[in-house]
Write a protein that holds these residues in place. Sequence first.
Motif, PDB file in Angstrom:
ATOM      1  N   GLU A 361       0.804  -1.220   0.000  1.00 21.14           N
ATOM      2  CA  GLU A 361       0.000   0.000   0.000  1.00 21.14           C
ATOM      3  C   GLU A 361       0.839   1.273   0.000  1.00 21.14           C
ATOM      4  N   ASN A 362       2.138   1.165   0.271  1.00 23.01           N
ATOM      5  CA  ASN A 362       2.986   2.351   0.313  1.00 23.01           C
ATOM      6  C   ASN A 362       3.628   2.681  -1.036  1.00 23.01           C
ATOM      7  N   THR A 363       3.756   1.687  -1.901  1.00 23.41           N
ATOM      8  CA  THR A 363       4.331   1.891  -3.229  1.00 23.41           C
ATOM      9  C   THR A 363       3.503   1.107  -4.235  1.00 23.41           C
ATOM     10  N   LEU A 364       2.694   1.801  -5.019  1.00 18.92           N
ATOM     11  CA  LEU A 364       1.817   1.070  -5.920  1.00 18.92           C
ATOM     12  C   LEU A 364       1.448   1.903  -7.135  1.00 18.92           C
ATOM     13  N   LEU A 365       0.990   1.203  -8.180  1.00 16.61           N
ATOM     14  CA  LEU A 365       0.472   1.854  -9.371  1.00 16.61           C
ATOM     15  C   LEU A 365      -0.954   2.325  -9.102  1.00 16.61           C
ATOM     16  N   LEU A 366      -1.268   3.517  -9.571  1.00 19.13           N
ATOM     17  CA  LEU A 366      -2.616   4.041  -9.405  1.00 19.13           C
ATOM     18  C   LEU A 366      -3.525   3.463 -10.480  1.00 19.13           C
ATOM     19  N   GLU A 367      -4.653   2.962 -10.065  1.00 21.63           N
ATOM     20  CA  GLU A 367      -5.654   2.466 -11.003  1.00 21.63           C
ATOM     21  C   GLU A 367      -6.893   3.361 -10.929  1.00 21.63           C
ATOM     22  N   GLY A 368      -7.654   3.388 -12.012  1.00 25.67           N
ATOM     23  CA  GLY A 368      -8.862   4.202 -12.018  1.00 25.67           C
ATOM     24  C   GLY A 368      -8.639   5.559 -12.651  1.00 25.67           C
ATOM     25  N   ASP A 546       3.294   3.577 -17.823  1.00 27.07           N
ATOM     26  CA  ASP A 546       3.377   2.344 -18.592  1.00 27.07           C
ATOM     27  C   ASP A 546       4.712   1.686 -18.283  1.00 27.07           C
ATOM     28  N   LYS A 547       4.755   0.367 -18.238  1.00 27.03           N
ATOM     29  CA  LYS A 547       5.985  -0.336 -17.869  1.00 27.03           C
ATOM     30  C   LYS A 547       7.124  -0.018 -18.824  1.00 27.03           C
ATOM     31  N   VAL A 548       6.823   0.100 -20.116  1.00 25.53           N
ATOM     32  CA  VAL A 548       7.872   0.387 -21.099  1.00 25.53           C
ATOM     33  C   VAL A 548       8.513   1.748 -20.814  1.00 25.53           C
ATOM     34  N   VAL A 549       7.674   2.753 -20.547  1.00 23.55           N
ATOM     35  CA  VAL A 549       8.191   4.095 -20.244  1.00 23.55           C
ATOM     36  C   VAL A 549       8.936   4.094 -18.916  1.00 23.55           C
ATOM     37  N   PHE A 550       8.370   3.424 -17.926  1.00 20.28           N
ATOM     38  CA  PHE A 550       8.999   3.336 -16.607  1.00 20.28           C
ATOM     39  C   PHE A 550      10.397   2.716 -16.722  1.00 20.28           C
ATOM     40  N   THR A 551      10.493   1.615 -17.441  1.00 21.95           N
ATOM     41  CA  THR A 551      11.778   0.932 -17.606  1.00 21.95           C
ATOM     42  C   THR A 551      12.777   1.805 -18.358  1.00 21.95           C
ATOM     43  N   ALA A 552      12.326   2.430 -19.440  1.00 22.89           N
ATOM     44  CA  ALA A 552      13.221   3.283 -20.217  1.00 22.89           C
ATOM     45  C   ALA A 552      13.709   4.473 -19.396  1.00 22.89           C
ATOM     46  N   THR A 553      12.843   4.991 -18.516  1.00 23.83           N
ATOM     47  CA  THR A 553      13.235   6.104 -17.644  1.00 23.83           C
ATOM     48  C   THR A 553      14.384   5.696 -16.740  1.00 23.83           C
ATOM     49  N   ILE A 554      14.274   4.542 -16.121  1.00 25.67           N
ATOM     50  CA  ILE A 554      15.318   4.075 -15.207  1.00 25.67           C
ATOM     51  C   ILE A 554      16.623   3.800 -15.952  1.00 25.67           C
ATOM     52  N   GLU A 555      16.512   3.387 -17.191  1.00 24.20           N
ATOM     53  CA  GLU A 555      17.718   3.046 -17.955  1.00 24.20           C
ATOM     54  C   GLU A 555      18.455   4.276 -18.476  1.00 24.20           C
TER      55      GLU A 555
END
Length: 568
Positions: A361-368, A546-555
């Motif tokens: 509950e402290n680190t999560l993706l927002l839905e809705g 989006d996971k693709v954007v999230f991953t590319a950001t970290i890289e």
Amino acid sequence: MLDNGVLPLFLYANVMMQPQAITKTTAEILPFSRLDIAFARFLSQRTTLDNDAQKQVFELLKKLSYQHNQGHSCILLDEDDKALIIASGLATFCPDETVTLSPLVVEQNRLYLQRYWDYENRLTQQIKAIASHHPVAEPLDELLDVYFGKPTNEPDWQREAARMAVQQSFSIITGGPGTGKTTTVVKILAVLQALAEQPLLIALAAPTGKAAMRLQESIGFNKTMLPCSDAIKSLIPETVTTLHRLLGAKPDSPYFKHHANHPLVHDLVVVDEASMVDLALMSKLLDALKPSARLILLGDKDQLASVESGAVLADLTQALPEHTVELKTAHRFDENIKQLAVAVNEQKAEAAWQFLTSGNENTLLLEGDLIAYIAAQQAAYLKLIQQGADFTEIYSVFNRFQVLCSNREGKNSVADINSRVEQKLAQQGRIQVAGQWYVGRPVLVTQNNPTLHLYNGDIGLCLADKNQGGKLMVFFQRPDGSVKSYLPSRIAQCETVFAMTIHKSQGSEFEEVLIVLPDSINPVLTKELLYTAITRAKKTVKLVADKVVFTATIEQKVARVTGLVNKF
């Protein structure tokens, strides 16, 4: 750094991650501004070179101007370009100082605007001068035991930071959120006052008003916990100012009241959130210190570098390890947020994504519905306004939650979310929008205004002033906790702040942070940006990505081009 990405990812990698590889093929694609072009044309036309060589100089100068606006202090040259710039007559070749008024400087393989070369050189010289002072202190172990306890088998980095700061005139204490930088520095101030023959005059400062308020709150709390006499506690200041106010900013001027010929009177200056301090401001701060002064820099070297040129804190920690201690144990930071931040900082994209999708509950993706969620978070402070609550209470509740965006324009940007949230709240009847200013509008100051003592990054709320017949006023909380209000017409340079850029959030702290990334990769998205956003949260981080954007950001990792490390 660009606020709205227009370069493809592969080009951004070539230009930003490997800045030395700025090739002639990319020069035509870079989004040069009209200022870049005008600057390059103005100087290149003042050479005696033939047309072809003049065109090459023009291209180099466009790159220099562009890269400077992206935060680099200089650009790197190959041997051909270096020879061309020197032949142009526009540059001084350091250390040859026969030409003193040239607009450019070439040092080794680096090309600078003359002013920024001077900033780097003066900063280096001033730090070397301060660092050369080694205050003689009596044996410290007994005194350190009082404040940090007896040594154990485990390393106590706070104790080591204190030892370094007492024994050296220049010191850097770095570490992530919750590692105890402020706790440590308060104890250092107590130790130094206890050792001083005469009470030390101490200045506490931060780059923004928000950061100053946070430091002031922390200093006040930690001071009460010190195991020392009230006499020592009374010598530790609680008032924190912005760097601009400390140095004496002059309206409509890049100059300050305090400088080398009119130095500050303080024996010790402590600067928090030092990662936000750019090259020019840090150089001017060092210029304004008296020769016998001490300087302690606090900050997180892994955060975003300053918006303006340079990466001063990161460079200094690399160049001066003997003057740097990194605090490594988080004391108040939520463990899940810490693990997420570490994974991002270490560029472990898959592990970071797992933290967000594991159901914690402290680190999560927002839905809705994104906008509906943000609007719901504004209900508490808007209700307090309707109830006629005190500004301080309203302001505190507003600052519990903040939306942080990577970009200023485009889908899911600051402009987009601020507009949509404002519309949603108006539809719900929570705010009554009648023109630009309305009751409940939160605003972010976007330009320093020394006359009003308002600075870039300060947050205020537009409210009806009960003492002036309900007239709309914009209220701000000062670093000292006092409240000041202004007519909206006087706050010309500001914007609505239901959402802010991650850059603007530096120095701030919120109980809950909602990070919103765009739906496609762009040059702004880097692991430093995401790490900074995550570490603004004390209790909860939610993410829209989006996971693709999230991953590319970290890289993606930004490496600013500077010459500071090479000069020590």
